[in-house]
Design an enzyme around this catalytic site. Structure first.
Site, PDB file in Angstrom:
ATOM      1  N   GLU A   1      38.794  46.186  30.711  1.00 24.52           N
ATOM      2  CA  GLU A   1      37.791  46.602  31.708  1.00 24.52           C
ATOM      3  C   GLU A   1      38.427  47.479  32.787  1.00 24.52           C
ATOM      4  O   GLU A   1      37.769  48.365  33.333  1.00 24.52           O
ATOM      5  CB  GLU A   1      37.109  45.357  32.300  1.00 24.52           C
ATOM      6  CG  GLU A   1      36.148  44.753  31.275  1.00 24.52           C
ATOM      7  CD  GLU A   1      35.940  43.250  31.381  1.00 24.52           C
ATOM      8  OE1 GLU A   1      36.293  42.648  32.407  1.00 24.52           O
ATOM      9  OE2 GLU A   1      35.424  42.674  30.399  1.00 24.52           O
TER      10      GLU A   1
ATOM     11  N   GLU B   1      43.189  41.278  23.202  1.00 24.14           N
ATOM     12  CA  GLU B   1      41.752  41.147  23.401  1.00 24.14           C
ATOM     13  C   GLU B   1      41.045  42.310  22.711  1.00 24.14           C
ATOM     14  O   GLU B   1      40.954  43.409  23.281  1.00 24.14           O
ATOM     15  CB  GLU B   1      41.418  41.175  24.896  1.00 24.14           C
ATOM     16  CG  GLU B   1      42.049  40.063  25.684  1.00 24.14           C
ATOM     17  CD  GLU B   1      41.267  39.757  26.969  1.00 24.14           C
ATOM     18  OE1 GLU B   1      40.928  38.589  27.165  1.00 24.14           O
ATOM     19  OE2 GLU B   1      40.968  40.686  27.734  1.00 24.14           O
TER      20      GLU B   1
ATOM     21  N   GLY C   1      32.918  39.427  25.609  1.00 20.24           N
ATOM     22  CA  GLY C   1      31.589  39.218  26.171  1.00 20.24           C
ATOM     23  C   GLY C   1      30.465  39.529  25.205  1.00 20.24           C
ATOM     24  O   GLY C   1      29.309  39.657  25.620  1.00 20.24           O
TER      25      GLY C   1
ATOM     26  N   SER D   1      35.389  36.207  23.527  1.00 16.33           N
ATOM     27  CA  SER D   1      34.377  35.219  23.123  1.00 16.33           C
ATOM     28  C   SER D   1      34.996  33.918  22.609  1.00 16.33           C
ATOM     29  O   SER D   1      34.496  33.324  21.661  1.00 16.33           O
ATOM     30  CB  SER D   1      33.415  35.821  22.092  1.00 16.33           C
ATOM     31  OG  SER D   1      32.727  36.933  22.667  1.00 16.33           O
TER      32      SER D   1
ATOM     33  N   LYS E   1      36.820  37.245  36.261  1.00 15.34           N
ATOM     34  CA  LYS E   1      36.296  38.606  36.477  1.00 15.34           C
ATOM     35  C   LYS E   1      35.591  38.675  37.842  1.00 15.34           C
ATOM     36  O   LYS E   1      36.015  37.979  38.771  1.00 15.34           O
ATOM     37  CB  LYS E   1      35.391  39.018  35.303  1.00 15.34           C
ATOM     38  CG  LYS E   1      36.122  38.838  33.957  1.00 15.34           C
ATOM     39  CD  LYS E   1      35.439  39.471  32.783  1.00 15.34           C
ATOM     40  CE  LYS E   1      36.267  39.224  31.525  1.00 15.34           C
ATOM     41  NZ  LYS E   1      35.704  39.843  30.338  1.00 15.34           N
TER      42      LYS E   1
ATOM     43  N   HIS F   1      43.832  44.958  31.693  1.00 12.88           N
ATOM     44  CA  HIS F   1      42.639  44.465  30.989  1.00 12.88           C
ATOM     45  C   HIS F   1      41.804  45.664  30.539  1.00 12.88           C
ATOM     46  O   HIS F   1      41.750  46.682  31.236  1.00 12.88           O
ATOM     47  CB  HIS F   1      41.835  43.552  31.922  1.00 12.88           C
ATOM     48  CG  HIS F   1      40.766  42.796  31.211  1.00 12.88           C
ATOM     49  ND1 HIS F   1      39.576  43.385  30.855  1.00 12.88           N
ATOM     50  CD2 HIS F   1      40.719  41.526  30.751  1.00 12.88           C
ATOM     51  CE1 HIS F   1      38.840  42.487  30.200  1.00 12.88           C
ATOM     52  NE2 HIS F   1      39.508  41.350  30.131  1.00 12.88           N
TER      53      HIS F   1
ATOM     54  N   ASN G   1      39.896  34.070  33.069  1.00 15.56           N
ATOM     55  CA  ASN G   1      39.687  35.305  33.827  1.00 15.56           C
ATOM     56  C   ASN G   1      38.251  35.271  34.335  1.00 15.56           C
ATOM     57  O   ASN G   1      37.322  35.497  33.570  1.00 15.56           O
ATOM     58  CB  ASN G   1      39.923  36.512  32.899  1.00 15.56           C
ATOM     59  CG  ASN G   1      39.624  37.830  33.581  1.00 15.56           C
ATOM     60  OD1 ASN G   1      39.355  37.870  34.783  1.00 15.56           O
ATOM     61  ND2 ASN G   1      39.660  38.909  32.814  1.00 15.56           N
TER      62      ASN G   1
HETATM   63  P1  13P Z   1      34.900  36.684  27.143  1.00 17.38           P
HETATM   64  O1  13P Z   1      35.596  35.358  26.907  1.00 17.38           O
HETATM   65  O2  13P Z   1      33.751  36.582  28.077  1.00 17.38           O
HETATM   66  O3  13P Z   1      34.592  37.380  25.877  1.00 17.38           O
HETATM   67  O4  13P Z   1      35.981  37.608  27.925  1.00 17.38           O
HETATM   68  C1  13P Z   1      37.248  37.725  27.424  1.00 17.38           C
HETATM   69  C2  13P Z   1      38.068  38.449  28.429  1.00 17.38           C
HETATM   70  O5  13P Z   1      37.877  39.618  28.657  1.00 17.38           O
HETATM   71  C3  13P Z   1      39.105  37.687  29.144  1.00 17.38           C
HETATM   72  O6  13P Z   1      39.954  38.522  29.847  1.00 17.38           O
END
Ligand code: 13P
Length: 250
Positions: free
Chosen positions: A100, A168, A174, A213, A12, A98, A10
């Protein structure tokens, strides 16, 4: 039940034209050398890069997906993108719900479900994301939250071919904090049990990805867990070596 691992990146809101092309081309080169990959690889770039990423991975077997899509096929929805448009560009998957999007855009389970049903109708496979916040984990609500999100977001007609779940934990995204393999496995097993209640035997075939992560150094032990069937990777998906390292630990 053998489930083929899915390694999904992803990206983003990252990457300009040259970055997207280089990342996709770097992965395609490695993938083309792989005789029989033990995994399915997917990259989900931001919309403006999708077209050129589809071009760059052509012939490599790497699939491309979107990071969100609307419930409608077309219409007066400024700034939105429909699943039919993603499919038309060559996307095979779309990430939905997601954390976010749930936070930044107030997306609730019912909307995620409706988006997923529209995406499947447009011929896409969906990756439906669930996960608890740190506050919810600390209050002992982890299992209840994930159960509720799976029940509320799973599209009608979901099966192992058209739907993937991504667990997740929001506190691991992150942050550099990863769920331990045992913590992740506990939730994955609960999610599979919840799925079994909803779709019966199909739950055994459905892939459940871990995200938060994930890196080359921790991917192996996470994916060795019986109910973890791949990863949804953010930061480490932006570097060819890291993303490839994760894929190779399958
Ligand atoms: P990270 O791998 O940066 O923690 O992000 C995970 C994520 O949100 C994938 O959709």
């Amino acid at each position: 039940m053998a489930r083929r691992p899915l390694i999904a990146g992803n990206w983003k809101m990252n990457g300009l034209k040259k970055d997207g092309r280089a990342l996709a081309a770097g992965l395609a080169k490695l993938m083309k050398k792989e005789k029989k990959p033990a995994f399915e690889m997917l990259v989900c770039p931001p919309y403006p890069l999708i077209d050129r990423v589809v071009e760059a991975v052509k012939g490599s077997g790497i699939k491309v997906g979107g990071q969100d899509s609307h419930t409608a096929v077309s219409g007066a929805h400024t700034g939105d993108v429909s699943p039919a448009m993603l499919a038309d560009l060559g996307c095979k998957y779309v990430i939905l719900g997601h954390s976010e999007r749930r936070t930044d855009h107030g997306e609730k389970d019912a909307l995620v479900k409706a988006k997923a049903e529209a995406a499947i109708a447009a011929g896409l496979k969906v990756i439906v994301c669930v996960g608890e916040t740190l506050a919810q984990r600390e209050k002992g609500q982890t299992i209840a939250v994930n159960r509720r999100q799976v029940r509320g977001s799973l599209p009608d007609g979901a099966d192992a071919k058209n739907t993937v779940i991504a667990y997740e934990p929001v506190w691991a995204i992150g942050t550099g904090l990863t769920a331990t393999p045992e913590q992740a496995q506990e939730v994955h097993a609960e999610i599979r049990a919840t799925l079994a209640g909803l779709i019966g035997g199909e739950a055994d075939k459905m892939r459940i990805l871990y995200g938060g992560s994930m890196k080359p150094g921790n991917a192996g032990e996470l994916m060795a867990q019986p109910d973890i069937d791949g990863g949804l990777i953010g930061g480490a998906a932006l570097k060819v070596e890291d993303f490839w390292g994760i894929a190779k630990s399958c």
